[in-house]
Write an enzyme that holds these catalytic residues in place. Structure first.
Site, PDB file in Angstrom:
ATOM      1  N   CYS A 188      13.477  11.538   6.310  1.00  0.00           N
ATOM      2  CA  CYS A 188      13.555  11.145   7.717  1.00  0.00           C
ATOM      3  C   CYS A 188      14.982  11.183   8.239  1.00  0.00           C
ATOM      4  O   CYS A 188      15.218  11.448   9.416  1.00  0.00           O
ATOM      5  CB  CYS A 188      12.988   9.746   7.908  1.00  0.00           C
ATOM      6  SG  CYS A 188      11.234   9.591   7.585  1.00  0.00           S
ATOM      7  N   GLU A 200       9.997  17.058  14.702  1.00  0.00           N
ATOM      8  CA  GLU A 200      10.335  16.837  13.297  1.00  0.00           C
ATOM      9  C   GLU A 200       9.522  17.791  12.416  1.00  0.00           C
ATOM     10  O   GLU A 200       8.300  17.724  12.373  1.00  0.00           O
ATOM     11  CB  GLU A 200      10.030  15.378  12.908  1.00  0.00           C
ATOM     12  CG  GLU A 200      10.401  15.055  11.476  1.00  0.00           C
ATOM     13  CD  GLU A 200      10.058  13.623  11.090  1.00  0.00           C
ATOM     14  OE1 GLU A 200      10.861  12.993  10.391  1.00  0.00           O
ATOM     15  OE2 GLU A 200       8.977  13.142  11.491  1.00  0.00           O
ATOM     16  N   LYS A 202       0.855  -1.186   0.000  1.00  0.00           N
ATOM     17  CA  LYS A 202       0.000   0.000   0.000  1.00  0.00           C
ATOM     18  C   LYS A 202       0.890   1.234   0.000  1.00  0.00           C
ATOM     19  O   LYS A 202       1.495   1.590   1.001  1.00  0.00           O
ATOM     20  CB  LYS A 202      -0.941   0.055   1.208  1.00  0.00           C
ATOM     21  CG  LYS A 202      -2.091   1.064   0.971  1.00  0.00           C
ATOM     22  CD  LYS A 202      -2.658   1.674   2.223  1.00  0.00           C
ATOM     23  CE  LYS A 202      -1.932   2.908   2.666  1.00  0.00           C
ATOM     24  NZ  LYS A 202      -2.036   4.070   1.736  1.00  0.00           N
ATOM     25  N   GLU A 204      10.414   1.997  10.401  1.00  0.00           N
ATOM     26  CA  GLU A 204      11.334   3.113  10.166  1.00  0.00           C
ATOM     27  C   GLU A 204      10.508   4.376  10.263  1.00  0.00           C
ATOM     28  O   GLU A 204       9.677   4.655   9.396  1.00  0.00           O
ATOM     29  CB  GLU A 204      12.006   2.981   8.804  1.00  0.00           C
ATOM     30  CG  GLU A 204      13.247   3.859   8.681  1.00  0.00           C
ATOM     31  CD  GLU A 204      13.053   5.038   7.759  1.00  0.00           C
ATOM     32  OE1 GLU A 204      13.139   6.176   8.271  1.00  0.00           O
ATOM     33  OE2 GLU A 204      12.814   4.846   6.567  1.00  0.00           O
TER      34      GLU A 204
END
Length: 485
Positions: free
Chosen positions: A290, A388, A181, A256
């Site tokens: 990331c 973040e 997906k 992750e």
């Protein structure tokens, strides 16, 4: 940027067949550089996900793929890598159109690394050996590495092609079947890869692609009893939910998640090289990375010098049309991502931050552009430092000692990547050992290869992608003990 690229029919790929969603639902795909709709794709329902998982289970049980030797699976994956390279121009154009990546970056990084992923795991496919074990038993004891079964691969919007390959490659090399997906916003390369995988000889049902939303298709995939492992890349907030759902069903996961990496520059660093790595670390992929380096920690003696160099250099980084080969920074992937960056920069101003350069949208063709931004004078407990941002924003903080630098670097909840700029080899190794991160780069940034594992600690997740560690994570160990009486 042209929008005449063939984006395909945008249907689901299930059991080797292209099909519309069961309820006929479709969703729009937007070009981030213009804000215009360029395609539509099927929006999978829970029924479609169930069909995909069932197809994957039937294919696994049939053994047409899982029953092959590793060497035979490797031959097919080598063909996948070759087909990616043969179709590199179209894949790069699709990735650029879908994500807003500069076309040069999409070709040199995304497509090239996707091919490398499949090639690397093709080479590892025949290394899944067991071992004999010496015991005091009057028996022959040995282990077998076996595939897990059906893998759910859920990938994000920022590197659709690479992060799909980092999951599908080792999953297939180990003999599993897959339901993929892709992110809601960026499904095009996943559908294109379904064609290439089939052309390479991957049997029907071994790889299935369901496009759709996280709340519907993603949830259905996570909660499906026919899924044996979940491989997820995405935000930490969503990752907590994914881990909880998989944990409830006792399914193994590879996670992750988010990052907020620190880039440490010591006074003995080569500043000319360091500045190149610093800029690459926070503008690469428009900061939607990331493992980017959005936190610069500079030794006090070079702090002002670095700020001055960045103030001059960063505004010169080419921002613009992803279709222009000279572009380095393209648009954010969508309006919501752009608004998030704006909100953080506004917050930085309120928290006492000084905007050294950037700090505003760029009005260009209706796209979602933000100027690369450098912010100084924020306290370490600032949300802008601790959280973040996921955009082209760099915060800069000074430090006075090695211990303080390490403490600042480790002070956020994240631990995906870190970087060290120094001319002292002993310091490089000493600091790398103390940094709480899954990967540490010395005197550069974003040096990645399929042979080198990466992944997080703390709120950045667990498990590793790439390397033999990733391949092992898609297998289970069975022990066999044969009596010799």
């Amino acid at each position: 940027m042209t929008t005449t690229i063939d984006t395909g029919p945008g249907r689901l790929f299930i059991g080797g067949q292209w099909r519309e969603a069961a309820d006929g639902a479709r969703t729009e795909v937007t070009d981030p550089s213009t804000g215009r709709v360029v395609s539509t794709v099927a929006e999978a329902s829970a029924a479609d996900v169930d069909a995909a998982v069932r197809a994957a289970r039937e294919a696994f049980d049939a053994g047409e793929w899982s029953g092959l030797s590793g060497r035979e699976r490797g031959r097919v994956l080598h063909r996948v890598a070759a087909l990616i390279r043969e179709n590199a121009e179209e894949l790069a154009a699709l990735e650029s159109l879908d994500v807003g990546k500069p076309i040069t970056l999409a070709g040199a990084v995304d497509v090239a690394n996707a091919a490398n992923d499949y090639e690397y795991f093709a080479s590892l496919a025949c290394t899944l050996d067991g071992a004999t074990r010496d015991t005091p038993l009057n028996a022959l004891a040995y282990t077998r590495r076996e595939p897990l079964g059906v893998v759910a691969a859920i990938t994000p919007f920022n590197f659709p092609l690479i992060l799909a390959g980092s999951k599908i490659g080792p999953a297939l090399a180990a003999g599993n079947t897959v339901v993929h997906k892709p992110a809601d916003e960026t499904p095009l390369s996943a559908l294109y890869m379904a064609r290439l995988l089939a052309r390479a000889g991957v049997p029907d049902g071994v790889v299935n692609v369901v496009t759709g939303t996280g709340p519907v298709a993603g949830e259905a995939l996570l909660g499906h009893p026919g899924v044996d492992k979940v491989a997820f890349t995405g935000s930490t907030a969503v990752g907590r939910h994914v881990a909880a759902t998989a944990g409830e069903a006792l399914k193994p996961v590879t996670m992750e998640l988010g990052g907020n990496a620190a880039h440490l520059v010591f006074e003995d660093a080569d500043l000319e090289k360091a500045v190149g790595a610093i800029i690459k670390g926070f503008v690469f992929n428009t900061g939607q990375f990331c493992m980017g380096g959005p936190r610069l920690l500079a030794a006090r003696p070079v702090y002002d010098t670095l700020l001055g160099i960045l103030a001059e250099a960063v505004p010169g980084v080419p921002v613009g049309d992803p279709g222009d080969p000279a572009t380095v920074v393209g648009p954010m992937a969508g309006e919501k991502h752009l608004r998030k960056v704006e909100e953080y920069v506004d917050l930085a101003r309120k928290e006492g931050g000084r905007v050294v350069c950037g700090g505003e949208r760029l009005d260009l063709n209706g796209g979602y552009y933000y100027r690369p931004t450098v912010i100084a004078d924020l306290p370490n407990d600032s949300r802008v430092v601790q959280e973040e941002i996921f955009g082209p924003v760099l915060t800069v903080q000074p430090f006075d000692s090695e211990d303080e630098a390490v403490a600042l670097a480790n002070s956020t909840p994240y631990g995906l990547a870190s970087g060290v700029q120094t001319g002292n080899l002993a310091r490089a190794h000493r600091v790398a050992a103390r940094l709480q991160a899954g990967i540490v780069w010395i005197n550069d940034w974003a040096m990645l290869d399929p042979a080198v594992p990466f992944g997080g600690v703390k709120d950045s997740g667990f498990g590793r992608e790439y390397g033999p560690e990733a391949l092992a994570a898609y297998t289970k160990v069975k022990s066999v003990v044969v009596s010799l009486d």
